[in-house]
Design an enzyme around this catalytic site. Structure first.
Site, mmCIF file in Angstrom:
data_model
loop_
_atom_site.group_PDB
_atom_site.id
_atom_site.type_symbol
_atom_site.label_atom_id
_atom_site.label_comp_id
_atom_site.label_asym_id
_atom_site.label_seq_id
_atom_site.Cartn_x
_atom_site.Cartn_y
_atom_site.Cartn_z
ATOM 1 N N LYS A 13 0.832 -1.215 0.000
ATOM 2 C CA LYS A 13 0.000 0.000 0.000
ATOM 3 C C LYS A 13 0.865 1.263 0.000
ATOM 4 O O LYS A 13 0.636 2.174 -0.789
ATOM 5 C CB LYS A 13 -0.915 0.038 1.245
ATOM 6 C CG LYS A 13 -1.872 -1.132 1.356
ATOM 7 C CD LYS A 13 -2.730 -1.042 2.609
ATOM 8 C CE LYS A 13 -1.965 -1.067 3.898
ATOM 9 N NZ LYS A 13 -1.215 -2.308 4.174
ATOM 10 N N ARG A 88 -9.300 0.879 8.804
ATOM 11 C CA ARG A 88 -8.777 -0.438 9.135
ATOM 12 C C ARG A 88 -9.832 -1.289 9.827
ATOM 13 O O ARG A 88 -9.591 -2.454 10.107
ATOM 14 C CB ARG A 88 -7.633 -0.318 10.131
ATOM 15 C CG ARG A 88 -6.292 0.093 9.607
ATOM 16 C CD ARG A 88 -5.628 -1.038 8.876
ATOM 17 N NE ARG A 88 -4.322 -1.408 9.354
ATOM 18 C CZ ARG A 88 -3.215 -0.708 9.121
ATOM 19 N NH1 ARG A 88 -3.249 0.408 8.458
ATOM 20 N NH2 ARG A 88 -2.071 -1.154 9.552
ATOM 21 N N ARG A 156 11.959 -2.374 10.853
ATOM 22 C CA ARG A 156 10.900 -1.773 11.663
ATOM 23 C C ARG A 156 10.550 -2.747 12.779
ATOM 24 O O ARG A 156 10.490 -3.957 12.534
ATOM 25 C CB ARG A 156 9.679 -1.551 10.753
ATOM 26 C CG ARG A 156 8.942 -0.268 11.030
ATOM 27 C CD ARG A 156 7.958 0.019 9.929
ATOM 28 N NE ARG A 156 6.653 -0.593 10.172
ATOM 29 C CZ ARG A 156 5.606 -0.431 9.381
ATOM 30 N NH1 ARG A 156 5.709 0.316 8.291
ATOM 31 N NH2 ARG A 156 4.456 -1.005 9.652
ATOM 32 N N ARG A 167 0.026 -9.292 13.097
ATOM 33 C CA ARG A 167 -0.544 -8.242 12.239
ATOM 34 C C ARG A 167 -1.436 -8.859 11.163
ATOM 35 O O ARG A 167 -2.487 -8.315 10.820
ATOM 36 C CB ARG A 167 0.572 -7.418 11.596
ATOM 37 C CG ARG A 167 1.232 -6.465 12.575
ATOM 38 C CD ARG A 167 2.544 -5.940 12.065
ATOM 39 N NE ARG A 167 2.414 -5.084 10.902
ATOM 40 C CZ ARG A 167 3.426 -4.806 10.075
ATOM 41 N NH1 ARG A 167 4.627 -5.323 10.290
ATOM 42 N NH2 ARG A 167 3.242 -4.011 9.052
HETATM 43 P P1 AP5 Z 1 4.966 -1.556 1.692
HETATM 44 O O1 AP5 Z 1 4.600 -0.771 0.499
HETATM 45 O O2 AP5 Z 1 5.746 -0.899 2.756
HETATM 46 O O3 AP5 Z 1 3.663 -2.255 2.285
HETATM 47 P P2 AP5 Z 1 2.444 -1.697 3.085
HETATM 48 O O4 AP5 Z 1 1.233 -2.404 2.598
HETATM 49 O O5 AP5 Z 1 2.431 -0.205 3.090
HETATM 50 O O6 AP5 Z 1 2.842 -2.277 4.482
HETATM 51 P P3 AP5 Z 1 2.884 -1.672 5.923
HETATM 52 O O7 AP5 Z 1 3.580 -2.689 6.778
HETATM 53 O O8 AP5 Z 1 3.444 -0.297 5.961
HETATM 54 O O9 AP5 Z 1 1.394 -1.661 6.218
HETATM 55 P P4 AP5 Z 1 0.736 -1.795 7.534
HETATM 56 O O10 AP5 Z 1 -0.633 -1.666 7.004
HETATM 57 O O11 AP5 Z 1 0.933 -2.942 8.442
HETATM 58 O O12 AP5 Z 1 1.418 -0.655 8.401
HETATM 59 P P5 AP5 Z 1 0.999 0.828 8.744
HETATM 60 O O13 AP5 Z 1 2.238 1.625 8.647
HETATM 61 O O14 AP5 Z 1 -0.212 1.278 7.979
HETATM 62 O O15 AP5 Z 1 5.713 -2.845 1.192
HETATM 63 C C1 AP5 Z 1 6.217 -3.822 2.099
HETATM 64 C C2 AP5 Z 1 7.575 -4.350 1.632
HETATM 65 O O16 AP5 Z 1 7.411 -5.081 0.424
HETATM 66 C C3 AP5 Z 1 8.603 -3.253 1.311
HETATM 67 O O17 AP5 Z 1 9.866 -3.728 1.694
HETATM 68 C C4 AP5 Z 1 8.531 -3.093 -0.195
HETATM 69 O O18 AP5 Z 1 9.781 -2.661 -0.736
HETATM 70 C C5 AP5 Z 1 8.195 -4.505 -0.632
HETATM 71 N N1 AP5 Z 1 7.340 -4.506 -1.810
HETATM 72 C C6 AP5 Z 1 6.317 -3.672 -2.079
HETATM 73 N N2 AP5 Z 1 5.746 -4.004 -3.258
HETATM 74 C C7 AP5 Z 1 6.438 -5.086 -3.705
HETATM 75 C C8 AP5 Z 1 6.321 -5.901 -4.860
HETATM 76 N N3 AP5 Z 1 5.397 -5.692 -5.798
HETATM 77 N N4 AP5 Z 1 7.167 -6.929 -4.984
HETATM 78 C C9 AP5 Z 1 8.110 -7.167 -4.041
HETATM 79 N N5 AP5 Z 1 8.265 -6.416 -2.939
HETATM 80 C C10 AP5 Z 1 7.446 -5.403 -2.773
HETATM 81 O O19 AP5 Z 1 0.536 0.680 10.260
HETATM 82 C C11 AP5 Z 1 1.455 0.356 11.291
HETATM 83 C C12 AP5 Z 1 0.681 0.240 12.600
HETATM 84 O O20 AP5 Z 1 0.042 1.508 12.894
HETATM 85 C C13 AP5 Z 1 -0.483 -0.771 12.598
HETATM 86 O O21 AP5 Z 1 -0.060 -2.083 12.875
HETATM 87 C C14 AP5 Z 1 -1.387 -0.165 13.701
HETATM 88 O O22 AP5 Z 1 -0.881 -0.472 14.986
HETATM 89 C C15 AP5 Z 1 -1.244 1.329 13.474
HETATM 90 N N6 AP5 Z 1 -2.275 1.865 12.565
HETATM 91 C C16 AP5 Z 1 -2.068 2.465 11.370
HETATM 92 N N7 AP5 Z 1 -3.241 2.836 10.814
HETATM 93 C C17 AP5 Z 1 -4.203 2.461 11.687
HETATM 94 C C18 AP5 Z 1 -5.618 2.549 11.677
HETATM 95 N N8 AP5 Z 1 -6.282 3.090 10.653
HETATM 96 N N9 AP5 Z 1 -6.296 2.041 12.740
HETATM 97 C C19 AP5 Z 1 -5.653 1.509 13.787
HETATM 98 N N10 AP5 Z 1 -4.312 1.388 13.858
HETATM 99 C C20 AP5 Z 1 -3.589 1.848 12.814
#
Ligand code: AP5
Length: 210
Positions: A13, A88, A156, A167
């Protein structure tokens, strides 16, 4: 245009939101990035969020909804935005509707759990600017150093393998119901995440413009 990117942790994402944000010239709003900045700055909201984030749980709805409401009221959001990581939960999606926000499309990036584990295990992020890398698929030019700002590129905390399992469980229980929520509103488009970032981007842009 107001877009939501939906998908499991590590589905890509953040990577795709950054690319689409540049193409459409609308901001990427990542609640994860906002929360991480709050933790880093030691704000009250950050202190509240940290314990949830470290164990891979969701931060309480009322905290995140408040953050989102303030952010989308900012000037740069007037022509639209990309929500990355919000909503979420169904209550978060309902809160968005109550705010009167009209969503044009919800794009779900679908990636199997096994591929997610490999992606997150190899992800490294810059502790200064938050830029994201992958040790195999997208390494920084100099090992351990950010291409953009020269900051340290580290694992991270919530990308530890046991936390990734939690997660994913949280995603399937609390967030995946949003797929049906938005399907029933005729907003959902599913894109199958590809192994190359550029291939996924192409499908994403087709979904946005289609
Ligand atoms: P990346 O693009 O970073 O993936 P992502 O989907 O953004 O993953 P996140 O881990 O950031 O999402 P998340 O939803 O758990 O975390 P968030 O920060 O929102 O890609 C991942 C990896 O894969 C990278 O290394 C990339 O290079 C690689 N990659 C990407 N595309 C690829 C491809 N096509 N092929 C190969 N490799 C690829 O949230 C963190 C925490 O915050 C949550 O756990 C929660 O505690 C809190 N939080 C955030 N938002 C909320 C909410 N709305 N409600 C409640 N808690 C929340």
């Amino acid at each position: 245009m107001n877009l939501i990117l939906l998908g499991a942790p590590g589905a890509g994402k953040g990577t795709q939101a950054e690319i689409i944000s540049e193409k459409l010239n609308i901001p990427q709003i990542s609640t994860g990035n906002i929360l991480r900045a709050a933790v880093k700055n030691g704000t009250e909201c950050g202190l509240q969020a940290k314990s949830y984030m470290d164990k891979g749980a969701l931060v309480p709805d009322e905290v995140v909804i408040g953050i989102l409401k303030d952010r989308i009221a900012e000037e740069d959001c007037k022509n639209g935005y990309i929500l990355d990581g919000f909503p979420r939960t169904v209550p978060q999606a309902e809160a968005l509707e109550k705010m009167g926000v009209v969503i044009d499309k919800v794009i779900e990036i679908s990636v199997p759990d096994e591929a997610i584990k490999a992606r997150l295990g190899g992800r490294r992020v810059c502790e200064s600017c938050g830029a994201s890398y992958h040790i195999e698929f997208n390494p920084p030019k100099t090992e351990g150093k950010c291409d953009k700002c020269g900051g340290n590129v580290v694992l991270r905390k919530d990308d530890a393998p046991e936390t990734v399992i939690d997660r994913l469980k949280t995603y399937h229980e609390a967030t995946a119901p949003l797929i049906d929520f938005y399907k029933s509103r005729g907003k959902l488009v599913t894109v199958i995440g590809q192994s190359e970032v550029a291939d996924t981007s192409k499908l994403m842009l087709e979904a946005v413009n289609g």
